[in-house]
Design a protein around this motif. Structure first.
Motif, PDB file in Angstrom:
ATOM      1  N   UNK A  28       0.837  -1.211   0.000  1.00  0.00           N
ATOM      2  CA  UNK A  28       0.000   0.000   0.000  1.00  0.00           C
ATOM      3  C   UNK A  28       0.865   1.251   0.000  1.00  0.00           C
ATOM      4  N   UNK A  29       1.997   1.193   0.721  1.00  0.00           N
ATOM      5  CA  UNK A  29       2.877   2.364   0.802  1.00  0.00           C
ATOM      6  C   UNK A  29       3.807   2.470  -0.408  1.00  0.00           C
ATOM      7  N   UNK A  30       3.648   1.552  -1.351  1.00  0.00           N
ATOM      8  CA  UNK A  30       4.389   1.647  -2.603  1.00  0.00           C
ATOM      9  C   UNK A  30       5.799   1.102  -2.560  1.00  0.00           C
ATOM     10  N   UNK A  53      14.139  -7.394   2.363  1.00  0.00           N
ATOM     11  CA  UNK A  53      15.245  -7.374   3.338  1.00  0.00           C
ATOM     12  C   UNK A  53      15.759  -5.961   3.510  1.00  0.00           C
ATOM     13  N   UNK A  54      15.919  -5.258   2.389  1.00  0.00           N
ATOM     14  CA  UNK A  54      16.383  -3.868   2.460  1.00  0.00           C
ATOM     15  C   UNK A  54      15.414  -3.034   3.288  1.00  0.00           C
ATOM     16  N   UNK A  55      14.108  -3.187   3.027  1.00  0.00           N
ATOM     17  CA  UNK A  55      13.092  -2.411   3.753  1.00  0.00           C
ATOM     18  C   UNK A  55      13.190  -2.677   5.251  1.00  0.00           C
ATOM     19  N   UNK A  56      13.295  -3.951   5.624  1.00  0.00           N
ATOM     20  CA  UNK A  56      13.311  -4.314   7.041  1.00  0.00           C
ATOM     21  C   UNK A  56      14.576  -3.807   7.726  1.00  0.00           C
ATOM     22  N   UNK A  65       9.260   5.155   6.598  1.00  0.00           N
ATOM     23  CA  UNK A  65       8.729   4.532   5.383  1.00  0.00           C
ATOM     24  C   UNK A  65       8.949   5.469   4.188  1.00  0.00           C
ATOM     25  N   UNK A  66       8.754   6.770   4.424  1.00  0.00           N
ATOM     26  CA  UNK A  66       8.933   7.754   3.347  1.00  0.00           C
ATOM     27  C   UNK A  66      10.386   7.783   2.879  1.00  0.00           C
ATOM     28  N   UNK A  67      11.318   7.738   3.827  1.00  0.00           N
ATOM     29  CA  UNK A  67      12.741   7.773   3.471  1.00  0.00           C
ATOM     30  C   UNK A  67      13.139   6.497   2.719  1.00  0.00           C
ATOM     31  N   UNK A  68      12.590   5.374   3.143  1.00  0.00           N
ATOM     32  CA  UNK A  68      12.885   4.109   2.458  1.00  0.00           C
ATOM     33  C   UNK A  68      12.331   4.169   1.033  1.00  0.00           C
ATOM     34  N   UNK A  69      11.115   4.670   0.917  1.00  0.00           N
ATOM     35  CA  UNK A  69      10.509   4.803  -0.409  1.00  0.00           C
ATOM     36  C   UNK A  69      11.341   5.711  -1.304  1.00  0.00           C
ATOM     37  N   UNK A  71      14.551   6.199  -1.129  1.00  0.00           N
ATOM     38  CA  UNK A  71      15.768   5.466  -1.534  1.00  0.00           C
ATOM     39  C   UNK A  71      15.444   4.478  -2.653  1.00  0.00           C
ATOM     40  N   UNK A  72      14.349   3.749  -2.485  1.00  0.00           N
ATOM     41  CA  UNK A  72      13.982   2.744  -3.500  1.00  0.00           C
ATOM     42  C   UNK A  72      13.607   3.418  -4.826  1.00  0.00           C
ATOM     43  N   UNK A  73      13.031   4.621  -4.729  1.00  0.00           N
ATOM     44  CA  UNK A  73      12.624   5.329  -5.951  1.00  0.00           C
ATOM     45  C   UNK A  73      13.822   5.759  -6.791  1.00  0.00           C
ATOM     46  N   UNK A  74      14.995   5.809  -6.171  1.00  0.00           N
ATOM     47  CA  UNK A  74      16.200   6.195  -6.918  1.00  0.00           C
ATOM     48  C   UNK A  74      16.682   5.070  -7.831  1.00  0.00           C
ATOM     49  N   UNK A  75      16.173   3.856  -7.591  1.00  0.00           N
ATOM     50  CA  UNK A  75      16.617   2.715  -8.390  1.00  0.00           C
ATOM     51  C   UNK A  75      15.849   2.681  -9.704  1.00  0.00           C
ATOM     52  N   UNK A  76      16.524   2.479 -10.808  1.00  0.00           N
ATOM     53  CA  UNK A  76      15.837   2.472 -12.102  1.00  0.00           C
ATOM     54  C   UNK A  76      14.836   1.324 -12.226  1.00  0.00           C
ATOM     55  N   UNK A  77      13.689   1.628 -12.803  1.00  0.00           N
ATOM     56  CA  UNK A  77      12.651   0.632 -13.100  1.00  0.00           C
ATOM     57  C   UNK A  77      12.205  -0.151 -11.871  1.00  0.00           C
TER      58      UNK A  77
END
Ligand code: FES
Length: 151
Positions: A28-30, A53-56, A65-69, A71-77
């Motif tokens: 839900x949090x994307x 694993x990265x999220x945890x 959660x926002x900061x993790x999102x 970081x993940x958004x920086x990854x292509x595709x």
């Protein structure tokens, strides 16, 4: 895509040691993006185990959660973090932790001045910032950031 590349939500939860509802929350949090099979059931890529694993780990380190999102958004595709990605991300997280430790250390040192004092003086206590007088020194918690209290 091979069938072995795909994993059901229950299997992902079991592999990560979290509940199915936790995985749905991350969805839900994307942070996780499953697809639906022909039967309409959620399916994840096996590589999502690593993403989870990265999220945890990032949550354990105190990232929101926002900061993790972010970081993940920086990854292509929307790909899963590689070892190189994790090295870069963990270096940034370490800097954040260092900042927090420095802030907490300053706060503890200010608190040390209060222990055994008990004056709770709005004029003298280093933890208090009457009328936000310290604001003219800049943004943020000025005393905690290292400024001497105003007397
Ligand atoms: S309570 Fe006296 S200096 Fe903080």
């Amino acid at each position: 895509m091979k069938a072995s590349d795909v994993i059901a939500i229950g299997d992902l939860a079991a592999r990560a040691g979290v509940s199915v509802s936790a995985i749905r929350f991350y969805e839900v949090r994307g942070l996780l993006s499953p697809f639906r099979n022909k039967g309409g059931q959620r399916r994840f890529l096996r590589s999502d185990i690593r993403r989870l694993s990265f999220i945890l780990i990032a949550q354990q380190l105190g990232l929101s959660i926002e900061a993790i999102g972010a970081e993940l958004a920086k990854l292509p595709d929307g790909r899963t973090p590689t070892a190189k990605d994790w090295t870069r991300m963990s270096t940034g997280i370490r800097a954040l932790i260092d900042d927090r430790i420095a802030t907490l250390t300053r706060t503890r040192d200010l608190l040390d001045g209060c222990i055994g004092c008990g004056c709770l003086s709005l004029e003298r206590c280093g933890l208090y910032n009457p009328g936000d007088r310290a604001a003219k020194r800049g943004a943020g918690a000025r005393y905690v950031l290292g400024d001497e209290p105003l007397l």
